[in-house]
Design a protein around this motif. Structure first.
Motif, PDB file in Angstrom:
ATOM      1  N   GLU A  25       0.791  -1.238   0.000  1.00 27.68           N
ATOM      2  CA  GLU A  25       0.000   0.000   0.000  1.00 27.68           C
ATOM      3  C   GLU A  25       0.824   1.289   0.000  1.00 27.68           C
ATOM      4  O   GLU A  25       0.527   2.194  -0.765  1.00 27.68           O
ATOM      5  CB  GLU A  25      -0.960   0.002   1.189  1.00 27.68           C
ATOM      6  CG  GLU A  25      -1.918   1.178   1.157  1.00 27.68           C
ATOM      7  CD  GLU A  25      -2.948   1.095   2.262  1.00 27.68           C
ATOM      8  OE1 GLU A  25      -3.952   1.811   2.178  1.00 27.68           O
ATOM      9  OE2 GLU A  25      -2.754   0.309   3.206  1.00 27.68           O
ATOM     10  N   PRO A  26       1.878   1.429   0.815  1.00 33.52           N
ATOM     11  CA  PRO A  26       2.572   2.730   0.806  1.00 33.52           C
ATOM     12  C   PRO A  26       3.624   2.878  -0.296  1.00 33.52           C
ATOM     13  O   PRO A  26       4.396   3.831  -0.293  1.00 33.52           O
ATOM     14  CB  PRO A  26       3.234   2.755   2.182  1.00 33.52           C
ATOM     15  CG  PRO A  26       3.521   1.317   2.486  1.00 33.52           C
ATOM     16  CD  PRO A  26       2.413   0.530   1.843  1.00 33.52           C
ATOM     17  N   ALA A  27       3.646   1.948  -1.227  1.00 41.64           N
ATOM     18  CA  ALA A  27       4.743   1.931  -2.205  1.00 41.64           C
ATOM     19  C   ALA A  27       4.631   3.068  -3.216  1.00 41.64           C
ATOM     20  O   ALA A  27       3.542   3.475  -3.611  1.00 41.64           O
ATOM     21  CB  ALA A  27       4.768   0.594  -2.941  1.00 41.64           C
ATOM     22  N   SER A  28       5.808   3.569  -3.653  1.00 41.50           N
ATOM     23  CA  SER A  28       5.912   4.444  -4.830  1.00 41.50           C
ATOM     24  C   SER A  28       6.214   3.538  -6.021  1.00 41.50           C
ATOM     25  O   SER A  28       7.192   2.778  -6.004  1.00 41.50           O
ATOM     26  CB  SER A  28       7.042   5.460  -4.654  1.00 41.50           C
ATOM     27  OG  SER A  28       6.784   6.307  -3.560  1.00 41.50           O
ATOM     28  N   VAL A  29       5.373   3.606  -7.046  1.00 48.09           N
ATOM     29  CA  VAL A  29       5.506   2.712  -8.194  1.00 48.09           C
ATOM     30  C   VAL A  29       6.270   3.408  -9.315  1.00 48.09           C
ATOM     31  O   VAL A  29       5.975   4.556  -9.655  1.00 48.09           O
ATOM     32  CB  VAL A  29       4.118   2.256  -8.693  1.00 48.09           C
ATOM     33  CG1 VAL A  29       4.258   1.357  -9.921  1.00 48.09           C
ATOM     34  CG2 VAL A  29       3.368   1.535  -7.584  1.00 48.09           C
ATOM     35  N   PHE A  30       7.257   2.724  -9.890  1.00 50.67           N
ATOM     36  CA  PHE A  30       8.039   3.246 -11.005  1.00 50.67           C
ATOM     37  C   PHE A  30       7.594   2.513 -12.264  1.00 50.67           C
ATOM     38  O   PHE A  30       7.946   1.351 -12.482  1.00 50.67           O
ATOM     39  CB  PHE A  30       9.544   3.040 -10.786  1.00 50.67           C
ATOM     40  CG  PHE A  30      10.039   3.513  -9.443  1.00 50.67           C
ATOM     41  CD1 PHE A  30       9.521   4.668  -8.863  1.00 50.67           C
ATOM     42  CD2 PHE A  30      11.001   2.799  -8.752  1.00 50.67           C
ATOM     43  CE1 PHE A  30       9.970   5.110  -7.624  1.00 50.67           C
ATOM     44  CE2 PHE A  30      11.457   3.224  -7.519  1.00 50.67           C
ATOM     45  CZ  PHE A  30      10.935   4.385  -6.948  1.00 50.67           C
ATOM     46  N   LEU A  31       6.835   3.187 -13.108  1.00 48.54           N
ATOM     47  CA  LEU A  31       6.223   2.540 -14.270  1.00 48.54           C
ATOM     48  C   LEU A  31       7.266   2.126 -15.302  1.00 48.54           C
ATOM     49  O   LEU A  31       8.200   2.877 -15.597  1.00 48.54           O
ATOM     50  CB  LEU A  31       5.218   3.476 -14.933  1.00 48.54           C
ATOM     51  CG  LEU A  31       3.953   3.810 -14.132  1.00 48.54           C
ATOM     52  CD1 LEU A  31       3.149   4.885 -14.832  1.00 48.54           C
ATOM     53  CD2 LEU A  31       3.106   2.560 -13.938  1.00 48.54           C
ATOM     54  N   SER A  32       7.071   0.943 -15.863  1.00 48.10           N
ATOM     55  CA  SER A  32       7.854   0.534 -17.028  1.00 48.10           C
ATOM     56  C   SER A  32       7.185   1.104 -18.277  1.00 48.10           C
ATOM     57  O   SER A  32       6.148   1.754 -18.194  1.00 48.10           O
ATOM     58  CB  SER A  32       7.931  -0.994 -17.119  1.00 48.10           C
ATOM     59  OG  SER A  32       6.632  -1.535 -17.344  1.00 48.10           O
TER      60      SER A  32
END
Length: 740
Positions: A113-120
């Motif tokens: 839940e608290p993650a920062s997502v780095f999009l591919s």
């Protein structure tokens, strides 16, 4: 800043070392000089290391192979007892991906839940970071297709934001200077409209990683297939050869290479090289005492990038200069030529001399340009053309002149295309002739010959690109037009040309625009309205004649000069810049997009063409039997350069890699495939199951100038023919002949 680097790679086919080098180079501002990855043998080892790192380190990065990424992501969520939630950004990116199931779509979109997502680039295998105060855990899935985007657009900005104070304190002036080297090189390449192609070996992966945090790096750096066989060539020559091969395999104007580490009795060294069409500069760099191999490769990578920037800007650099035929090589590297290389040198010499002799003889007999005239003056040669029975045939006058000799009748739009290609070839030949004349005639030319050469050059420069031997006086609108040897009333001829290009149903304003474009082109050719080998309709409708009469004598000009006015059937979403398709720029032939994208609604917009493996191989070798094709057919045809007319991955093709050769997009479509596909905008895929290539085309035609489909759409939506023409030929004016 304390950093822990962990890797989990159970996929033995994955070359993890080069990815590790790319990551450490991207994170160099945050790492100690000797920082490296600790390889974990299983998931349990990862969590043991992770537990220890949480107590000691501020940044913990785990690089994991794709096969185990989803399991590790779920396990980390469970270990930290966080809820797993869906990333809307990833869900949206995967919405249209038909290659995955709905269950897989959700699995790829689920993160702690608290993650920062780095999009591919496609949503699959996106990375993420869990932040907790001054500590962050980053999980980075590894593959070639996604790593650069994730690093540059995700991880690096995240670290700069979360650890800004740490970064400013930890970055040394040396590291900043290395980053500046990359940016300066990229800026120099952009300023000089240059692209560099780098030979892809393991060391080149470090070069790629050096640009991960540099904007626009991927616009000017491309990476080609690696050349492996060194043979008997010494390291410096081999580096130069690899750089030259990379140049020839791509649409770039510079090639580059960086070797792996060579070892001798005394030391270790790396060779770097940058090449253009004329020569290569090679530098041998020796390892310093106490310097690790990985740091040495990284330093050499930066030095290569700096050398590339200097080569692009024309700045002289220290190194070994290797030209086509000679190389200044240090004494310890000189080698006697082998029999094989000596034979190649002799053969090359024969070819060069033979080509030069042929060029001189051909120009003496048949050439029309300034160089040919100069050669005739030099050798005192007078021009007559003879048939096989020695009957003298006089040179044609302007009134008798016909147009370029096409073997069969073609549409006028196709003739424009052929003429544009002819311009490219003529310009290339003129450049070659000019170079040959300059290099061979400095002392052998008399004063009178120099004067004649200057006069010929001035005369040629005063002509438009498509002219006869003498410039035809502008007599205004003609009363007659000669088509395929038949003298026709001019207006009727234009009406018949329009009819051959437009089916029934076109709006009158589109018809008028077509009539003006055709008249302009006939005037632009400057052949006194004489044209041969072109299709023309036998009749026309009253509506078309009325349109022609309304606009007869009107033509398009740019800065007072008659414009070149190509046109075609259907655009690939939008039209193309002239220099995209023909590699020659015209200020009024730029890419045009029409609101509503009317061309995409055409029934002919998208087409597929399938060719068997044997058919493709036959066409390639028929075009050039010297082309070498690998054992992997998927690599036979690769689109190297294109615009983004349809999307970020589909556009009008500029350059194609063809086995070990490189050809322009229009050469590939028209000379290799023999115009068997509909458009210069295409993609190509190889299916191993049925051993066939499938070409998917977008639009119909070469895409430069006016789209007839788009013109009709604009006309039916209230645009006048003048507005239509100004839309497709931006910056031009419409003028009218004085005698009309």
């Amino acid at each position: 800043m304390k950093v822990r680097l962990l890797s989990l790679n159970l996929d033995k086919a994955m070359p993890f070392v080069r990815f590790q080098a790319r990551i450490t180079s991207s994170l160099k501002n945050y790492l100690d000089e000797d920082a490296g990855f600790k390889n974990c043998s299983n998931m349990r080892t990862v969590f043991e290391e992770l537990q220890d790192a949480i107590n000691e380190d501020e940044l913990i990065l785990i690089a994991v192979d794709n096969k185990h990424y989803l399991k590790l992501k779920t396990a980390i969520g469970q270990a930290f007892e966080t809820e797993m939630t869906y990333s809307s950004s990833v869900l949206n990116m995967l919405e249209s991906n038909e290659s995955i199931t709905e269950e897989e779509r959700k699995e790829f979109s689920l993160f702690p839940e608290p993650a920062s997502v780095f999009l591919s680039n496609d949503g699959l295998y996106s990375a993420f970071a869990l932040g907790n105060g001054e500590q962050a855990i980053v999980v980075l899935p590894i593959d070639d297709n996604r790593i650069n985007i994730i690093l540059r657009n995700g991880l690096i900005p995240y670290l700069q934001r979360e650890f800004e104070d740490v970064q400013s304190d930890s970055v040394s002036s040396y590291q900043l200077f290395e980053n500046e080297k990359v940016q300066i090189a990229v800026d120099r390449l952009l300023e000089n409209n240059s692209i560099v192609a780098v030979d892809s070996n393991k060391s080149a992966e470090v070069v790629r990683s050096c640009g991960d945090s540099t904007k626009r790096f991927d616009e000017v750096f491309v990476f080609t297939t690696s050349v492996e066989d060194q043979g008997d060539v010494n390291p410096t020559e081999y580096a130069a050869n690899k750089a030259k091969v990379s140049l020839n395999l791509s649409a770039a104007n510079l090639g580059a290479s960086i070797s792996d580490i060579y070892s001798n009795e005394d030391s270790k060294y790396i060779c770097i090289a940058v090449a253009d069409e004329d020569s290569a500069i090679v530098r041998k760099i020796f390892i310093e005492e106490g310097e690790s191999d990985s740091k040495f490769i990284e330093n050499c990578a930066y030095e290569l990038i700096e050398l590339i920037g200097k080569k692009a800007a024309g700045i002289e650099s220290v190194g070994i200069e290797i030209t086509e035929n000679t190389a200044i090589i240090p004494e310890d590297e000189k080698k006697l030529p082998t029999k094989k290389s000596l034979s190649l040198i002799i053969l090359l010499g024969v070819i060069i001399i033979g080509t030069a002799v042929f060029t001189v003889i051909f120009n003496l007999h048949h050439g029309n340009g300034a160089s040919a005239k100069w050669l005739r003056n030099l050798f005192g040669y007078t021009t007559t053309e003879t048939t096989t029975d020695d009957t003298t045939v006089p040179v044609e006058t302007t009134d008798e002149a016909t147009t370029k000799g096409y073997t069969e009748k073609v549409k006028l739009s196709d003739m424009i295309f052929a003429d544009l290609i002819a311009i490219e070839k003529e310009n290339a030949e003129k450049t070659t002739e000019s170079t040959d004349v300059t290099s061979n005639s400095q002392e052998s030319t008399s004063a009178s010959n120099e004067e004649n050469s200057e006069e010929s050059s001035e005369e040629e420069n005063s002509l438009t690109e498509l002219t006869t031997e003498e410039l035809v006086e502008d007599k205004g609108a003609p009363e007659y037009i000669t088509v395929n040897g038949e003298r026709l009333d001019a207006k009727k001829a234009i009406a018949r040309f329009v009819t051959s290009e437009m089916d029934q149903g076109y709006d009158t304003e589109a018809i008028k625009a077509q009539a003006v474009v055709i008249y302009t082109y006939l005037k632009y050719r400057n052949t006194d309205f004489v044209i041969d080998d072109v299709e023309i309709s036998d009749n026309y409708t009253e509506e078309i004649m009325e349109c022609v009469e309304d606009v007869y004598g009107e033509y398009i000009s740019y800065n007072g000069v008659v414009a070149l006015t190509p046109y075609f059937e259907v655009a690939a979403n939008k039209t193309a810049d002239a220099d995209t398709v023909f590699s020659k720029s015209y200020p009024y032939l730029k890419s045009v997009s029409i609101d509503g994208n009317p061309d995409t609604a055409s029934d002919d917009y998208k087409n597929e063409y399938k060719f068997s493996l044997g058919e493709v191989k036959g066409m390639i070798l028929d075009y050039d039997s010297s082309i070498r094709l690998s054992e992997t057919p998927i690599n036979w045809i690769l689109v190297v350069k294109r615009d983004n007319s349809v999307s970020s991955s589909i556009g009008y093709v500029t350059q194609v890699s063809l086995g070990d050769a490189s050809v322009s997009g229009y050469t590939f479509v028209n000379e290799v495939l023999k115009s068997q596909i509909a458009s210069n905008c295409f993609t190509v895929n190889y299916d191993d199951t049925d051993s066939a290539f499938t070409f998917t085309t977008y639009g119909v035609g070469y895409g430069v100038g006016m789209s007839k489909t788009g013109a009709d759409y604009l006309a039916k939506n209230g645009r006048t023919y003048k507005r239509i023409l100004s839309t497709y030929f931006n910056g031009t004016s419409i003028e009218r002949e004085d005698n009309v």
